[in-house]
Scaffold this active site. Sequence first.
Site, short mmCIF file in Angstrom:
data_model
loop_
_atom_site.label_atom_id
_atom_site.label_comp_id
_atom_site.label_asym_id
_atom_site.label_seq_id
_atom_site.Cartn_x
_atom_site.Cartn_y
_atom_site.Cartn_z
N ARG A 219 0.86 -1.20 0.00
CA ARG A 219 0.00 0.00 0.00
C ARG A 219 0.88 1.24 0.00
O ARG A 219 1.98 1.24 0.55
CB ARG A 219 -0.95 0.01 1.18
CG ARG A 219 -0.31 0.02 2.57
CD ARG A 219 0.01 1.39 3.07
NE ARG A 219 0.27 1.42 4.50
CZ ARG A 219 1.09 2.28 5.07
NH1 ARG A 219 1.77 3.13 4.35
NH2 ARG A 219 1.26 2.27 6.38
N GLU A 318 -6.95 7.19 7.22
CA GLU A 318 -5.94 8.05 7.84
C GLU A 318 -5.41 9.10 6.85
O GLU A 318 -5.14 10.25 7.21
CB GLU A 318 -4.81 7.16 8.35
CG GLU A 318 -3.74 7.88 9.09
CD GLU A 318 -2.69 6.94 9.64
OE1 GLU A 318 -3.04 5.81 10.04
OE2 GLU A 318 -1.51 7.33 9.65
N ARG A 322 -5.48 5.59 0.34
CA ARG A 322 -4.54 4.49 0.50
C ARG A 322 -4.73 3.64 -0.74
O ARG A 322 -5.85 3.16 -0.99
CB ARG A 322 -4.84 3.68 1.76
CG ARG A 322 -4.48 4.39 3.06
CD ARG A 322 -2.97 4.50 3.21
NE ARG A 322 -2.56 5.27 4.38
CZ ARG A 322 -2.21 4.72 5.54
NH1 ARG A 322 -2.27 3.42 5.71
NH2 ARG A 322 -1.80 5.48 6.54
N CYS A 364 0.70 10.93 9.08
CA CYS A 364 1.59 10.39 10.11
C CYS A 364 3.04 10.44 9.61
O CYS A 364 3.34 9.98 8.51
CB CYS A 364 1.20 8.95 10.42
SG CYS A 364 2.20 8.22 11.73
N THR A 366 5.43 8.65 10.26
CA THR A 366 6.02 7.33 10.00
C THR A 366 5.77 6.89 8.56
O THR A 366 6.40 5.94 8.09
CB THR A 366 5.44 6.25 10.94
OG1 THR A 366 4.06 6.06 10.64
CG2 THR A 366 5.60 6.61 12.40
N ARG A 373 4.20 0.60 2.34
CA ARG A 373 4.35 -0.54 3.26
C ARG A 373 4.05 -1.80 2.46
O ARG A 373 2.93 -2.02 2.00
CB ARG A 373 3.39 -0.42 4.45
CG ARG A 373 3.70 -1.47 5.53
CD ARG A 373 2.91 -1.24 6.81
NE ARG A 373 1.63 -1.91 6.81
CZ ARG A 373 1.42 -3.16 7.20
NH1 ARG A 373 2.43 -3.91 7.62
NH2 ARG A 373 0.21 -3.69 7.16
N ARG A 402 3.75 -7.28 12.79
CA ARG A 402 2.41 -6.99 13.35
C ARG A 402 1.60 -8.29 13.38
O ARG A 402 1.98 -9.27 12.73
CB ARG A 402 1.64 -6.02 12.45
CG ARG A 402 2.30 -4.72 12.21
CD ARG A 402 1.46 -3.83 11.30
NE ARG A 402 2.08 -2.51 11.17
CZ ARG A 402 1.53 -1.47 10.55
NH1 ARG A 402 0.34 -1.58 10.00
NH2 ARG A 402 2.14 -0.32 10.48
N GLU A 407 -2.44 -3.22 12.33
CA GLU A 407 -1.57 -2.55 13.31
C GLU A 407 -2.12 -2.70 14.74
O GLU A 407 -3.33 -2.66 14.94
CB GLU A 407 -1.52 -1.06 12.94
CG GLU A 407 -0.42 -0.34 13.64
CD GLU A 407 -0.33 1.11 13.18
OE1 GLU A 407 -1.33 1.66 12.70
OE2 GLU A 407 0.76 1.69 13.32
N1 LIG Z 1 0.06 -9.06 3.38
C1 LIG Z 1 -1.21 -8.89 3.71
N2 LIG Z 1 -2.17 -9.76 3.30
C2 LIG Z 1 -3.46 -9.58 3.60
N3 LIG Z 1 -3.92 -8.58 4.33
C3 LIG Z 1 -3.03 -7.67 4.76
C4 LIG Z 1 -1.63 -7.77 4.49
N4 LIG Z 1 -1.01 -6.73 5.08
C5 LIG Z 1 -1.95 -6.02 5.69
N5 LIG Z 1 -3.16 -6.57 5.51
C6 LIG Z 1 -4.45 -6.11 6.05
O1 LIG Z 1 -4.66 -4.77 5.74
C7 LIG Z 1 -5.45 -4.18 6.76
C8 LIG Z 1 -4.79 -2.91 7.25
O2 LIG Z 1 -3.60 -3.22 7.91
P1 LIG Z 1 -2.81 -2.22 8.84
O3 LIG Z 1 -3.75 -1.31 9.51
O4 LIG Z 1 -1.86 -3.01 9.67
O5 LIG Z 1 -1.85 -1.43 7.87
P2 LIG Z 1 -1.91 -0.35 6.76
O6 LIG Z 1 -3.20 -0.37 6.00
O7 LIG Z 1 -0.70 -0.63 5.98
O8 LIG Z 1 -1.81 1.04 7.44
P3 LIG Z 1 -1.12 1.62 8.75
O9 LIG Z 1 0.28 1.18 8.73
O10 LIG Z 1 -1.30 3.08 8.60
O11 LIG Z 1 -1.90 1.05 9.88
C9 LIG Z 1 -5.59 -5.23 7.85
O12 LIG Z 1 -6.82 -5.90 7.70
C10 LIG Z 1 -4.47 -6.18 7.55
O13 LIG Z 1 -4.73 -7.49 7.99
N1 LIG Z 2 -1.07 4.06 11.31
C1 LIG Z 2 0.02 4.70 11.69
N2 LIG Z 2 0.25 5.90 11.22
N3 LIG Z 2 0.83 4.11 12.55
C2 LIG Z 2 1.99 4.66 13.14
C3 LIG Z 2 1.78 5.37 14.46
C4 LIG Z 2 0.52 5.11 15.23
C5 LIG Z 2 0.35 5.84 16.54
N4 LIG Z 2 0.07 7.24 16.37
C6 LIG Z 2 1.58 5.69 17.41
O1 LIG Z 2 2.30 6.65 17.55
O2 LIG Z 2 1.82 4.61 17.92
#
Ligand SMILES: Nc1ncnc2c1ncn2[C@@H]1O[C@H](COP(=O)(O)OP(=O)(O)OP(=O)(O)O)[C@@H](O)[C@H]1O
Ligand SMILES: NC(=[NH2+])NCCC[C@H](N)C(=O)O
Length: 456
Positions: A219, A318, A322, A364, A366, A373, A402, A407
């Site tokens: 993503r 967020e 995304r 964010c 990060t 990611r 994770r 997360e």
């Molecule tokens: N490799 C993967 N396969 C299937 N689902 C995934 C995978 N990686 C993340 N997900 C799913 O995507 C959704 C969002 O995950 P998560 O919130 O951890 O991260 P993110 O979308 O990358 O954003 P952030 O890091 O800001 O939280 C969750 O349901 C998680 O299980």
């Molecule tokens: N989805 C995110 N932006 N994650 C990273 C940080 C999340 C949270 N604000 C922390 O400081 O722990």
Amino acid sequence: MSSIESKRVQYRKYLERAGVIDALSKALIKLYEEQNKPDDAIRFVRKFMCESCPDDDQFDMMKSDLEEANKTIARLEQELERLRSQIKKTPEEIAELLEDGFKSLTEDEEFNNSLLRKYLTREVLDEYMMTTTAPPTEANLFDCIQSGTTHHDSSCGVYAADADSYDVFTKLFDPIIRDYHGQLENESDVLQKDNDWGNVDEIENLDPERKYILSARIRIARNLDGYPFFPKLREKQYIEIEEKVRGAAEALDGELTGAYYTMGDIEPDIQREMVARHILFKRGDEFLTTAGCYRFWPTGRGIFHNPAETFLIWVNEEDHLRIISMAKCGDLGDVYNRLVTGVTELEKSLKFARHPRYGNITACPTNLGTTLRASVHIRLPLLSMREEKLKAMAEELNLQIRGTGGEHTQIEDGVMDISNRRRLGFTEFELVKSLQEGIVALISAEEEIEAGGGDD
Ligand SMILES: Nc1ncnc2c1ncn2[C@@H]1O[C@H](COP(=O)(O)OP(=O)(O)OP(=O)(O)O)[C@@H](O)[C@H]1O
Ligand SMILES: NC(=[NH2+])NCCC[C@H](N)C(=O)O
């Protein structure tokens, strides 16, 4: 008309009125919010509410329905309170909130590892106490640190309220950003160069035999130029962003062709089921809640996806967007390829915000830079039982671990989400490649243990 029917008619009228009050109060609060006169708004709405109530006789008739009516009123009051808490604060109120937040953060002996705690010094606080970002957003420091001063267990603890926050509050943000992304030594003016997707063909299927990897996902985050981030987005802006993204997404073709679903139209059961299948975001992350991420929910939120659910766009979670590519196997190459095509197409019709120093800009810190990611859901039962070894390898390989629920969730049954930890200071290609190398190394370590070794 029977007395029951008559009661129902009255009750319906009553609810209609509550509906009118509801709509009116929202509109009013917004109006007064602009003028920074919250109390006038509340007074006006309450007065209106009394005048609109049924007279005594009617009230008698609806006694049996009063419980429901009260719930309606309570909801209205709650809504008022919710809106009230968003109303513009005076500089003195902000200073008080900042002082209180700083005090509770620095006095906490138990949870004190956040980057906010590390870099929010007395000097920084004093310098920014009365500072705001440019109009019309005018975000203050509290808008950015409210989450971290409330949740001392944050790892980072700050969200930028708008792009300007990164420059206006730079003495706080810059060290946090450089620390998180391993760039503390980097003094250059530009920490993130232009997007560089590299040679997509070098990214491969990491588990062709489907022994370890359940799914792969990459993503990136994008925000539209000219709009604040979630802590300061107004309801109207949520709607505008949704419209713009929807238009661009619906114009995609080929494998990316799909449909947009606005959150308000997705039944709660279906939402839960989509979250469980890892394709939809959930509401309620406590760090984001405190920072104001769920205001006006579900307005402007939604998801675009193709029928195969391999290309998705989350709208107004967020970040404004995304952009996500997924596969139910370890074919990271396929996932990366699709993501690159998707973002390249979207860039043709949407103007994404960029920062001269930090690259693609996100709420964010990060996520700044590439905002990328890349993750796999992977089953490594033996390695996951050797926690120390796994942790050390992850650290060495710049990986983050994770749970598969997203997360802040825990690893279950040896299945985890492993991704690149850093997002800034490297190209997109370098980060995906580093995840690829990291996963290959972890699978080798698992195989070594399977073969009876690897316990040095
Ligand atoms: N490799 C993967 N396969 C299937 N689902 C995934 C995978 N990686 C993340 N997900 C799913 O995507 C959704 C969002 O995950 P998560 O919130 O951890 O991260 P993110 O979308 O990358 O954003 P952030 O890091 O800001 O939280 C969750 O349901 C998680 O299980
Ligand atoms: N989805 C995110 N932006 N994650 C990273 C940080 C999340 C949270 N604000 C922390 O400081 O722990």
